[in-house]
Design a protein around this motif. Structure first.
Motif, PDB file in Angstrom:
ATOM      1  N   GLN A   1     -29.706 -73.889 -72.595  1.00  0.00           N
ATOM      2  CA  GLN A   1     -28.252 -73.786 -72.528  1.00  0.00           C
ATOM      3  C   GLN A   1     -27.763 -73.399 -71.146  1.00  0.00           C
ATOM      4  O   GLN A   1     -26.770 -73.912 -70.657  1.00  0.00           O
ATOM      5  CB  GLN A   1     -27.753 -72.777 -73.572  1.00  0.00           C
ATOM      6  CG  GLN A   1     -27.725 -73.396 -74.952  1.00  0.00           C
ATOM      7  CD  GLN A   1     -27.554 -72.377 -76.053  1.00  0.00           C
ATOM      8  OE1 GLN A   1     -27.312 -71.207 -75.776  1.00  0.00           O
ATOM      9  NE2 GLN A   1     -27.678 -72.811 -77.278  1.00  0.00           N
ATOM     10  N   HIS A   2     -28.499 -72.494 -70.500  1.00  0.00           N
ATOM     11  CA  HIS A   2     -28.071 -72.082 -69.165  1.00  0.00           C
ATOM     12  C   HIS A   2     -28.279 -73.179 -68.134  1.00  0.00           C
ATOM     13  O   HIS A   2     -27.470 -73.366 -67.243  1.00  0.00           O
ATOM     14  CB  HIS A   2     -28.773 -70.791 -68.750  1.00  0.00           C
ATOM     15  CG  HIS A   2     -28.122 -69.583 -69.335  1.00  0.00           C
ATOM     16  ND1 HIS A   2     -28.463 -69.098 -70.570  1.00  0.00           N
ATOM     17  CD2 HIS A   2     -27.113 -68.820 -68.891  1.00  0.00           C
ATOM     18  CE1 HIS A   2     -27.697 -68.057 -70.841  1.00  0.00           C
ATOM     19  NE2 HIS A   2     -26.866 -67.874 -69.842  1.00  0.00           N
TER      20      HIS A   2
ATOM     21  N   LEU B   1     -28.243 -76.329 -68.788  1.00  0.00           N
ATOM     22  CA  LEU B   1     -27.214 -77.333 -69.049  1.00  0.00           C
ATOM     23  C   LEU B   1     -25.839 -76.866 -68.582  1.00  0.00           C
ATOM     24  O   LEU B   1     -25.024 -77.668 -68.140  1.00  0.00           O
ATOM     25  CB  LEU B   1     -27.178 -77.682 -70.540  1.00  0.00           C
ATOM     26  CG  LEU B   1     -28.364 -78.517 -71.022  1.00  0.00           C
ATOM     27  CD1 LEU B   1     -28.358 -78.627 -72.529  1.00  0.00           C
ATOM     28  CD2 LEU B   1     -28.345 -79.901 -70.392  1.00  0.00           C
ATOM     29  N   SER B   2     -25.615 -75.572 -68.646  1.00  0.00           N
ATOM     30  CA  SER B   2     -24.295 -75.100 -68.223  1.00  0.00           C
ATOM     31  C   SER B   2     -24.138 -75.251 -66.714  1.00  0.00           C
ATOM     32  O   SER B   2     -23.049 -75.517 -66.218  1.00  0.00           O
ATOM     33  CB  SER B   2     -24.061 -73.672 -68.703  1.00  0.00           C
ATOM     34  OG  SER B   2     -24.059 -72.766 -67.656  1.00  0.00           O
TER      35      SER B   2
ATOM     36  N   GLU C   1     -23.318 -78.757 -66.368  1.00  0.00           N
ATOM     37  CA  GLU C   1     -21.972 -78.989 -66.871  1.00  0.00           C
ATOM     38  C   GLU C   1     -20.909 -78.584 -65.851  1.00  0.00           C
ATOM     39  O   GLU C   1     -19.946 -79.301 -65.609  1.00  0.00           O
ATOM     40  CB  GLU C   1     -21.779 -78.207 -68.172  1.00  0.00           C
ATOM     41  CG  GLU C   1     -20.626 -78.703 -69.013  1.00  0.00           C
ATOM     42  CD  GLU C   1     -20.415 -77.842 -70.257  1.00  0.00           C
ATOM     43  OE1 GLU C   1     -20.870 -76.691 -70.263  1.00  0.00           O
ATOM     44  OE2 GLU C   1     -19.793 -78.344 -71.200  1.00  0.00           O
ATOM     45  N   LYS C   2     -21.126 -77.417 -65.225  1.00  0.00           N
ATOM     46  CA  LYS C   2     -20.187 -76.954 -64.197  1.00  0.00           C
ATOM     47  C   LYS C   2     -20.087 -77.978 -63.080  1.00  0.00           C
ATOM     48  O   LYS C   2     -19.013 -78.255 -62.565  1.00  0.00           O
ATOM     49  CB  LYS C   2     -20.675 -75.623 -63.594  1.00  0.00           C
ATOM     50  CG  LYS C   2     -20.206 -74.410 -64.331  1.00  0.00           C
ATOM     51  CD  LYS C   2     -20.554 -73.142 -63.545  1.00  0.00           C
ATOM     52  CE  LYS C   2     -20.465 -71.910 -64.426  1.00  0.00           C
ATOM     53  NZ  LYS C   2     -21.124 -70.759 -63.812  1.00  0.00           N
TER      54      LYS C   2
ATOM     55  N   PHE D   1     -23.402 -85.908 -69.490  1.00  0.00           N
ATOM     56  CA  PHE D   1     -23.882 -84.687 -70.106  1.00  0.00           C
ATOM     57  C   PHE D   1     -24.802 -84.979 -71.292  1.00  0.00           C
ATOM     58  O   PHE D   1     -25.843 -84.337 -71.471  1.00  0.00           O
ATOM     59  CB  PHE D   1     -22.708 -83.815 -70.548  1.00  0.00           C
ATOM     60  CG  PHE D   1     -23.124 -82.428 -70.893  1.00  0.00           C
ATOM     61  CD1 PHE D   1     -23.598 -81.572 -69.912  1.00  0.00           C
ATOM     62  CD2 PHE D   1     -23.082 -81.979 -72.194  1.00  0.00           C
ATOM     63  CE1 PHE D   1     -24.014 -80.304 -70.220  1.00  0.00           C
ATOM     64  CE2 PHE D   1     -23.501 -80.706 -72.515  1.00  0.00           C
ATOM     65  CZ  PHE D   1     -23.963 -79.865 -71.526  1.00  0.00           C
TER      66      PHE D   1
END
Lengths: 143, 378
Positions: B39-40, B42-43, B46-47, B63
């Motif tokens: 998740q991190h 991917l974040s 994503e940012k 994404f």
């Protein structure tokens, strides 16, 4: 001087509460802003003016989870400014540090010793919400 | 495997940084892929995607491919604890000129190689319509393996990216192989798409070579970009979640990271465009019982001597002298700028409890590359 100086915390800068009527000052969270000087300058100005007409006792709290060296210097300047402008007025300084964070405790002691001010040292559980390994607010993977 | 510090190797990593242009990203991560870490990671992606001036439809598509890729690692990866060094999975996101490149790597059992290879060949051989049909077929007959993979993820990657999958399978020993999967997505409107770059740091071959370097040096992550406060914050959020250390050493590592990265932001030369950031590369490796943080950035030649003096001076002091030196600087308000540098280096030395390792690498007449490593006992 405004009666209050309130700054909300961000990902890289601390929350600030400075309240002249209550005689209360609190800086908490993470401090590694891109430009520490611009962040802390208003704080120095506020506290200098505050001591022109302070409360009987001023409670000052530092609750840092992290700070960078540029902030360390500004915190040194902030405490120096307090010392120079408080005259005979009373202050009570509390320095919070996370359990196991011996570095933060050491840093507080350094300020207290160099400036010859009494600090009360208080151990807490967590001062950085991100450190509890939760990925809240982060995109959740779809199953 | 021994740490290898020869110049040829460093030059090879520096290629990553040299090719970095404004808004580019090179992020390579090796290690565990827990759900939380996924998740991190991917974040961070994503940012980066969010900053793009592209339609939300394309953002979602990019994404989606990243999610499929990262899930492929846990779907097809076979755990082999006995070969830990060579079996850590790999995930890389690179961005350049409207193209995103995603590469994953993981171990698979040799007995599964043929099946995987034929699945990939089949998917690559199909046209768009055939692929849709095949997708429905696989979905319909429900041949889902225990880990959920009947190749649906792979089919999705091709459908969403519109590009064939590149892959490479390298045998490690009689039991296992390493499987690399590489895909790329264009984020520009179709007819404005810039040429995709072929044989460069964005190719699968480069990542395969880089992976060898990463294993030789036991590197956990490499991040090469134009460094600014945003990239610093993204990196830190990953590291906070990557480390299983005690709070005390975790905090030391994070603090040293912040000083190191802000040093690049404030003192690095060679800015790109009118950004505040500077080109740099940052990586984390493990040497025995130490975490080592390294950064490399450009500095002007005329700054080399004074920086070298400063570093030698800090390294020459004993604990007590360093404490005095630090306190002196801390309360010296004549040096009162946001670019305060001296303190950062002393802090890195203090917190790490090890001398700072540094090197100046010749680059050209005007600039040098400044490489600094700070190792922290775990």
């Amino acid at each position: 001087m405004n009666n209050q100086l309130i700054i909300k915390k961000t990902e890289d800068s601390p929350a600030v509460i400075m309240d002249a009527e209550k005689g209360y000052v609190c800086i908490s969270g993470i401090s590694w802003p891109e430009d520490a000087l611009s962040f802390y300058n208003p704080l120095h100005d506020w506290i200098r003016e505050y001591f022109n007409n302070p409360q009987k006792i001023t409670n000052i709290e530092f609750k840092f989870a992290y700070f960078n060296t540029a902030s360390a210097k500004q915190i040194a300047k902030f405490i120096t400014t307090i010392k120079e402008s408080m005259k005979d007025n009373k202050i009570a300084v509390k320095w919070f540090y996370e359990k196991e964070d011996s570095e933060m405790l050491k840093t507080g002691k350094r300020y207290a010793n160099i400036l010859n001010i009494d600090f009360e040292f208080i151990e807490t559980e967590r001062q950085d919400e991100d450190d509890n390994n939760s990925a809240e607010g982060v995109y959740k993977i779809q199953k | 495997m021994a740490a290898n510090n020869n110049i040829a190797d460093i030059t090879f990593v520096i290629d990553l940084m040299k090719s970095t242009e404004k808004d580019d990203l090179n992020y390579i991560y090796r290690g565990e892929f827990t759900q939380n870490l996924q998740q991190h990671i991917l974040s961070l992606a994503e940012k980066n995607i969010d900053k793009e001036k592209i339609s939300s439809k394309i953002k979602k598509r990019v994404f989606h491919i990243m999610v499929e890729s990262i899930q492929n690692i846990s779907r097809h990866g076979d755990a082999h604890d006995e070969y830990e060094e060579t079996t850590s999975s790999l995930f890389s996101i690179q961005k350049h000129n409207k193209w995103y490149y995603v590469t994953t790597g993981n171990v698979i059992e040799n007995s599964k190689v043929e099946n995987l290879r034929s699945k990939l060949e089949k998917i690559n051989s199909l046209s768009g319509d055939e692929l849709d049909k095949f997708y429905r077929e696989v979905l319909g007959n429900g041949q889902l393996s225990a880990k959920g993979g009947a190749g649906l993820g792979l089919i999705e990657m091709v459908r969403k990216s519109g590009n064939k999958l590149s892959y490479k399978i390298v045998e490690i020993n009689n039991d296992i192989s390493f499987f690399y999967l590489h895909t790329y997505i264009n984020t520009a409107v179709q007819d404005e798409a810039p040429q995709k770059i072929g044989d460069t740091i964005f190719s699968l071959d480069y990542i395969v070579k880089l992976h060898l370097f990463i294993m030789d040096n036991n590197i956990l992550l490499i991040y090469s970009a134009v460094f600014d406060q945003d990239s610093l914050l993204s990196l830190i959020s990953i590291m906070k979640n990557r480390m299983n250390e005690t709070l005390n050493s975790k905090k030391k590592i994070i603090s040293i990271m912040v000083e190191m990265l802000q040093n690049i932001i404030h003192h690095g030369d060679v800015t790109i465009g009118n950004t505040s950031g500077c080109k740099g590369i940052f990586y984390i490796s493990i040497r025995g019982d130490k975490y080592c943080l390294t950064s490399i950035n450009y500095i002007k030649r005329d700054k080399v001597d004074s920086l070298k003096q400063k570093l030698d001076h800090i390294n020459s002091l004993n604990d007590e002298e360093r404490e005095d030196f630090y306190n002196e600087r801390l309360f010296d308000f004549r040096i009162n700028t946001s670019k305060e540098a001296g303190l950062g280096l002393i802090e890195m030395r203090n917190k790490s409890k090890n001398p700072l390792e540094y090197e100046f690498i010749d680059n050209n007449e005007k600039y040098c590359l400044f490489k600094i490593t700070s190792c922290i006992n775990r």
